[in-house]
Design a protein around this motif. Structure first.
Motif: not given
Length: 264
Positions: A141-146
């Motif tokens: 989630x944070x890797x894809x800038x969710x």
């Protein structure tokens, strides 16, 4: 006459620019993935909603002139809360898919019995496989800038669903159809693992019929758990691709809901 030093009516009218977005943003943070986690306290959610409201206030469309203390103002506030809850629940659907995946696989492996017999947490605790999927989903989630995607969806909602536009049947209907999409996606993700575990249990059931002296419980449960862990290990490399595909489908569905709401 000189202008009064403190004009409550004027300040109240200027605060409307921030009050209606604050209601929608706070409702979304109460349902959106990660923001609604119990590790994030209510005070933190309120502060985040307040900070985001101040940051987006100048970029949002003009707010209608509605008395917030009137009946129409109360209904408008409830309308914004409903919009925020609808968007938050929609963004939560991908996490719900993998929650169902973890629950189904744990049940097939027999690991759910340990949760049901937990004297400390009882039935309220989540399965260990869901905790594994949840940690991986948080990292992706944070890797894809969710979190930035959530803010972008929130901003677009004010453009397509402005304050005072009313609730749309199309958005609610699309959200109901999204539950069917969740169940279908969960079935497709868990189908290979469930098939392998069902095949293992079928083989042990057949062996038990052939040799009744064989203790099925002492031999079948460990083998089912080992096969389940092996299947999870083999399917974990495909988890990022599945998450990205489901997230893309979810965002496309949200875009359709927003555009249909504008055309109503």
């Amino acid at each position: 006459m000189p202008e009064p030093l403190f004009d409550a009516t004027r300040y109240l009218a200027s605060l409307q620019v921030y009050w209606w977005p604050f209601c929608r943003i706070l409702a979304l943070f109460s349902m959106a993935p990660l923001f609604n986690h119990r590790a994030v306290s209510v005070r933190v959610r309120i502060l985040l909603a307040l900070a985001l409201t101040i940051a987006l206030g100048a970029a949002l469309p003009d707010m209608p002139e509605i008395d917030p203390l009137s009946l129409k103002g109360l209904l408008t506030a409830l309308e914004q809360v409903a919009f925020g809850v609808l968007l938050g629940l929609t963004l939560q659907l991908v996490f719900t898919i993998f929650m169902l995946v973890g629950e189904v696989i744990s049940t097939q492996m027999g690991m759910s019995m340990a949760r049901y017999n937990d004297p400390v947490n009882g039935v309220s605790s989540s399965s260990i496989l869901y905790q594994l999927y949840f940690i991986l989903l948080v990292l992706m989630f944070f890797a894809i800038d969710g979190h930035l995607v959530t803010v972008s969806v929130l901003y677009q909602s004010f453009l397509f669903w402005p304050v005072g536009s009313g609730l749309h049947y199309v958005g609610a209907e699309s959200f109901v159809h999204a539950f069917a999409w969740v169940l279908a996606a969960a079935v497709l993700v868990t189908l290979p693992v469930v098939f392998c575990l069902t095949l293992v249990q079928f083989c042990f059931g057949l062996l038990n019929r052939i040799s009744p002296a064989m203790n099925l419980f002492s031999l079948g449960f460990p083998i089912s758990i080992l096969m389940g862990l092996l299947c999870v290990y083999l399917t974990l490399p495909d988890l990022p691709e599945s998450y990205l595909r489901l997230t893309r489908d979810l965002l496309n569905g949200i875009g359709v809901i927003l555009r249909e709401g504008q055309n109503v």
